[in-house]
Design a protein around this motif. Structure first.
Motif, PDB file in Angstrom:
ATOM      1  N   GLU A 142      18.099  43.582  27.792  1.00  0.00           N
ATOM      2  CA  GLU A 142      18.393  42.039  27.838  1.00  0.00           C
ATOM      3  C   GLU A 142      18.243  41.381  26.714  1.00  0.00           C
ATOM      4  OE1 GLU A 142      17.216  39.154  31.418  1.00  0.00           O
ATOM      5  OE2 GLU A 142      15.609  40.112  30.502  1.00  0.00           O
ATOM      6  N   HIS A 180      14.162  34.475  32.825  1.00  0.00           N
ATOM      7  CA  HIS A 180      13.863  35.392  31.697  1.00  0.00           C
ATOM      8  C   HIS A 180      12.849  34.696  30.651  1.00  0.00           C
ATOM      9  CE1 HIS A 180      17.255  37.766  32.687  1.00  0.00           C
ATOM     10  NE2 HIS A 180      17.953  36.760  33.061  1.00  0.00           N
ATOM     11  N   ASN A 198      24.712  41.889  32.925  1.00  0.00           N
ATOM     12  CA  ASN A 198      23.559  40.679  33.158  1.00  0.00           C
ATOM     13  C   ASN A 198      24.416  39.483  33.751  1.00  0.00           C
ATOM     14  OD1 ASN A 198      22.283  38.096  32.268  1.00  0.00           O
ATOM     15  ND2 ASN A 198      21.047  39.498  31.247  1.00  0.00           N
TER      16      ASN A 198
END
Length: 1045
Positions: free
Chosen positions: A489, A445, A529
């Motif tokens: 996210e 990420h 997630n």
């Protein structure tokens, strides 16, 4: 086109004129684009297609002269096109193996003539003409590096010169430049999608494999060595002139079960090279295999023992390099000092499944930058030890952190998580019985920075309010947090980074129902997630949710079950749920009395049951959990819910059933509980996901004969055939074709599929489909080939060329099914002609070299009907260089199926006298004799046939007697299989032509056994038994006469 060939195409050697185009996905894509352009050139640009090239394009062709028909003048040694230029020269000329083409029109026609060989022809043409534009338009249009001024020069020439072909040249040049741009864009797109290896990644992988190689028990490799000890500064061991091709290093690998391999590791992947040349002691750098993404993938395809021994290693085998990688990454991030504590989470959470290692030393500098082991390794966040260590670190910190980043959550509502026991290291690895499930890979990420949206910071403020506020403030903050889009996210990580997950999980231990519901609603959303799922499991959240399943509040139970469903996608989480009694509680949620009721109370019960099924679906990916669901009484409850009219209920129920149907006990229970009828009924649902799961469940259950009959009786075959039309949904298509494959094992079902026109549809699915679909499609066609009518349908629909093309693949399951399908088709002489013309038999023979026994066996079985139905089978077999030696050597295999299939192939090969002589020279007799002491009836039958066939040459009968093959054959007559009796009697009859063999047979009691078979209804068995007895009797009479002479 010249620019694309120079810059984008991949050549085997540097320099002009010496290289060849490698058969890589990129080159194949470029060639297909060029072929498509050329084939359509005549129809799109008829005037330009007639333009005569300045110089012909010449290359060495592999086409036979006989393929040129109308439009060509064909003689014994030459082919000329009937079209000619203004000087009377043919526009296409073939002399020997050299072909010359002078127009795009003739190129287009040639590609149509070449048919399936057009890719090879295009490759040969471009290899021989590296800059074809020079031949087409002249030297002035050649590809040059830097600025291309050819069009400006052409414009000047048009102005000054009134030549008639200048305008035509300009058009063609523009078209070729347009093709060049298209090829470059296509190659750029494909290259950008490729994963490139680095020297560091390759070195880490090699060092890991070395640690698990050698003479120790369960070592994955016998040896793995670099060919060069010198390492350049960039980490490469390849010489500089090879580094320009992206090559990193060269390895010598010796697996336990295959020959030594010489391997190249490059930025594009890993592949076999030509090995070390003895004469010059240099490496042959030419690629000899497909390219694999890494060394482990390469070895998995090449060595069965590597896969087997690798599975015995601990789970951390492949995760070990990540420690150093993530520590370095964390160190770099901390240096930026954003003042946020999320950095430890961002990277620490990535090693959830790893055990703590001591291989990476923790330096003082690392400690000063908060690089303690990840929270899940030693202590749980919230524990005294963790807080004390954290406080000590903060006191040592030289730089002041922002107020937001100083501490993790210390405000814990009642029943906080600080009492959670640390996770044991052994809990990080799934049990061996559940090793078939793959752990989710951590996602990368974007690092936190000041450019994040305002929602990120707003959510972090709300978390602070939850930490510090009373019950009212907490409830309001939870409601406010739910107003954000928690599926994003950024919002998910904002909660995690500021320590919000600990607070939300601690809230689940409070007595306040509203706070628990609010917390679960947020956890349910953000647990989509994968990183959040890991953290929830680490913080002990699952244990609390399992307790909530006992709550009297229906909403709480629903939310807890749905959150468990999300988190249980993690392997470790599934085990935690089972170990804390979660499976039994989830099964209890399925007990719903009124499935079709619409009342609010009973509607809530239905929702609870749906959420329970959803959680069980995630948990059922573990073998131990499947057994736990069965023992908890889940099967009858799932059968009851399967009758529900609600598709949102049916999807998780059928999803759970299809997951569990991989176990034999579940398949039996599904049949016993009469679920097949409901599964078939739901194939007609308007929800494609439900259809997919129903088809998948049928696929797994249809191994059973009774289940296949039930699917037919309830009309499931028609529904499955109709679903083949939904070819856009690949997951549904894979499930449907799988169900058709297994149902087609029954001949009655095959007849039905023919009525529903399923065969034609399946043939149409042989191209442009993913491998998981192709495996099932080819498997289904292989079963449908049981009927002669279906073999004809496959031929008429053009299925045989597609099947033969699939023989060049690498997928083991696909190759096994393709071999079976091609072998079945070869039983028809008309089909065999096509297979032979497409070089299918050679491809089948080459698969005998495949390392997988299943592929070897299926290829050998397929070769049998090919030899039986080929026109000149003997000559065809002899044309395969080294083919006979290869098949004889397979008699050394340890696999019974391989041995039986090879014996069957040898039986057919031995029908040709010359081939029989060759395999005799290769030692077929002693190898067959070694197999005689077997108890496997299938092998006995084909071995006896092979011995019978091999007796027809020279002194082979005597050789079989000398190698002790006769006595074991006599014992075959005691088998219960009549096919074994027939084959054995024929072999004994042939062997009885030798006197010593007759004596051996008589001593082992063959006469008594054969006398009973003389009265058999099988005429072949009768004749062979009688003939053998007659030979023994004649020997006895001759012996008697000698006494009186």
């Amino acid at each position: 086109m010249g620019v694309a060939l120079t810059r984008a195409a991949q050549w085997t050697a540097a320099g002009s004129g010496t290289g060849r185009l490698e058969i890589t996905p990129l080159n194949e894509s470029l060639l297909n684009e060029i072929i498509k352009f050329t084939e359509s050139f005549s129809s799109k640009h008829p005037q330009e297609a007639a333009f005569v090239f300045k110089e012909p394009l010449q290359w060495q062709t592999k086409l036979e002269l006989s393929v040129f028909e109308s439009g060509y003048e064909v003689s014994e040694k030459m082919v000329q096109s009937q079209e000619r230029d203004k000087d009377g020269q043919p526009l296409l000329l073939v002399k020997g193996s050299t072909i010359s083409v002078r127009t795009f029109g003739q190129l287009s026609r040639l590609l149509r003539v070449a048919a399936e060989k057009k890719l090879k022809e295009a490759q040969a043409c471009l290899e021989a003409n590296r800059d074809p534009i020079v031949n087409i338009l002249g030297p002035g249009y050649g590809t040059i590096e830097g600025e291309d001024l050819s069009m400006l020069r052409l414009l000047d020439k048009v102005k000054k010169d009134e030549a008639s072909d200048n305008e035509m040249k300009m058009k063609i040049s523009l078209l070729l430049q347009q093709l060049d741009m298209q090829l470059l864009n296509s190659s750029l797109k494909q290259i950008s999608q490729e994963v490139r290896l680095t020297p560091a990644a390759v070195k880490n992988e090699i060092e890991l494999l070395k640690r698990f190689s050698g003479a120790k028990e369960d070592a994955v490799l016998e040896s793995l060595e670099y060919t060069s000890d010198y390492e350049f500064a960039n980490g490469c061991r390849a010489p500089p002139w090879r580094q320009v091709h992206g090559e990193i290093c060269y390895l010598t690998i010796k697996p336990w079960d295959t020959d030594r391999m010489y391997v190249t590791c490059s930025t594009a992947g890993v592949f076999l090279n030509g090995g070390r040349e003895k004469e010059r002691d240099e490496i042959n750098y030419e690629r000899q295999s497909d390219i694999y993404k890494d060394l482990v993938s390469f070895l998995r395809e090449r060595s069965a023992l590597f896969v087997e021994n690798m599975d015995k290693q601990k789970y951390t085998f492949f995760d070990e390099p990540k420690h150093e990688k993530y520590y370095r990454h964390m160190e770099a991030v901390e240096a930026e000092e954003y003042g946020q504590t999320q950095k430890l989470y961002d990277y620490g959470e990535k090693n959830v499944t790893e055990k703590p290692k001591s291989a990476i030393p923790k330096t003082k500098s690392m400690e000063s930058k908060k690089l303690e082991p990840s929270l899940k390794w030693k202590t749980t966040p919230g524990s005294r030890e963790e807080k004390a260590a954290k406080k000590e670190r903060e006191e040592k910190e030289s730089k002041p952190a922002s107020p937001d980043g100083k501490r993790k959550s210390t405000v814990t509502p009642s029943g906080s998580a600080k009492g959670k026991s640390p996770l044991k290291p052994e809990d990080e690895v799934e049990s061996s019985s559940e090793s078939e499930e793959d752990e989710e890979q951590p996602d990368r990420h974007q690092e936190i920075n000041t450019d994040l949206p305002s929602e990120y910071w707003q959510i972090q403020k709300l978390v602070k309010y939850i930490k510090a506020g009373n019950q009212t403030v907490t409830a309001i903050a939870l409601c406010s947090m739910r107003d954000f889009n928690l599926s994003q996210e950024t919002c998910q990580l904002a909660i995690r980074d500021v320590g919000g997950l600990e607070v939300l999980i601690n809230l689940l231990d409070t007595e306040e129902i509203k706070c628990k519901i609010g917390s679960l609603k947020i956890l349910k959303e953000i647990s989509q997630n994968s990183q959040i799922r890991r953290t929830i499991a680490d913080l002990g959240g699952l244990q609390i949710m399992v307790k909530i399943l006992d709550s009297v509040d229906q909403d709480l139970k629903c939310l807890a079950a749905e959150t468990i469903a999300n988190v249980a996608k993690l392997r470790r989480a599934r085990r935690i749920v089972r170990e804390h009694g979660g499976i039994k509680k989830l099964v209890g949620l399925l007990d719903c009395s009124a499935i079709g009721s619409a009342s609010p109370t009973q509607g809530k019960e239905i929702e609870v049951a749906r959420c329970g099924a959803l959680a069980l679906w995630s948990c059922s990916k573990s073998a131990k959990n499947k057994e736990a669901i069965r023992k908890a009484g889940g099967i009858p409850l799932l059968a009851q819910l399967l009758k529900s009219p609600h598709s949102n209920m049916l999807i998780p129920v059928v999803g759970t059933l299809q997951e569990c149907a991989s176990e034999p006990k579940y398949r039996a229970a599904i049949k016993q509980e009469r679920m097949i009828e409901n599964l078939v009924k739901n194939l007609n649902s308007d929800k494609e996901e439900l259809q997919m799961h129903c088809a998948s469940a049928i696929f797994k259950c249809a191994e059973d004969q009774e289940t296949r009959d039930l699917v037919r009786q309830h009309g499931g075959l028609k529904s499955l055939a109709a679903l083949l039309a939904k070819s856009d949904n690949k997951e549904l298509l894979a499930a449907v074709t799988g169900a058709i494959w297994k149902c087609a094992i029954s001949k009655e079902n095959v007849t039905k599929f023919r009525e529903y026109k399923a065969i034609e549809t399946l043939v149409g699915l042989l191209t442009d489909q993913p491998e998981e679909v192709l495996v099932n499609v080819v498997g289904a066609l292989g079963e449908c080939c049981q009927e002669q009518a279906n073999r004809s349908i496959i031929r008429r629909c053009g299925g045989i060329p597609s099947l033969v093309a699939l023989l060049t693949g690498t997928n083991q399951a696909l190759l096994v099914n393709v071999n079976k399908a091609v072998g079945s088709c070869a039983t028809e002489p008309e089909n065999m002609v096509i297979i032979d013309r497409l070089d299918g038999v050679r491809l089948l023979w080459s698969l005998l070299k495949n390392p997988h026994p299943d592929v070897q066996a299926s290829a050998a079985w397929a070769i049998c009907p090919c030899i039986e139905n080929a026109k000149d089978a003997g000559e065809m077999v002899r044309s395969f260089v080294g083919g006979l030696e290869l098949i004889v050597n397979l008699l050394k295999s340890d696999n019974k199926e391989v041995l039986a299939s090879v014996c069957a192939a040898i039986t057919n090969i031995a029908k040709d006298e010359e081939n029989l002589a060759v395999i005799t020279d290769h030692g077929v007799v002693p190898l067959l004799s070694k197999l005689a002491n077997t108890n496997n009836d299938k092998l006995r039958r084909h071995l006896a046939d092979a011995i019978s066939g091999c007796c027809m040459w020279g002194s082979n009968r005597v050789a079989f007697g000398n190698t002790k093959a006769v006595a074991p054959l006599v014992r075959y007559l005691k088998s219960s299989d009549p096919d074994v009796h027939r084959a054995t009697a024929q072999a004994l009859y042939q062997l009885s032509e030798d006197v010593n063999n007759c004596i051996t047979m008589h001593e082992n009691g063959v006469v008594k056994l054969l006398l009973g078979m003389v009265g058999s209804t099988d005429e072949t068995l009768q004749e062979a038994a009688a003939g053998c007895i007659a030979n023994i009797r004649r020997l006895a009479l001759a012996t008697e006469k000698t006494k009186y002479v």
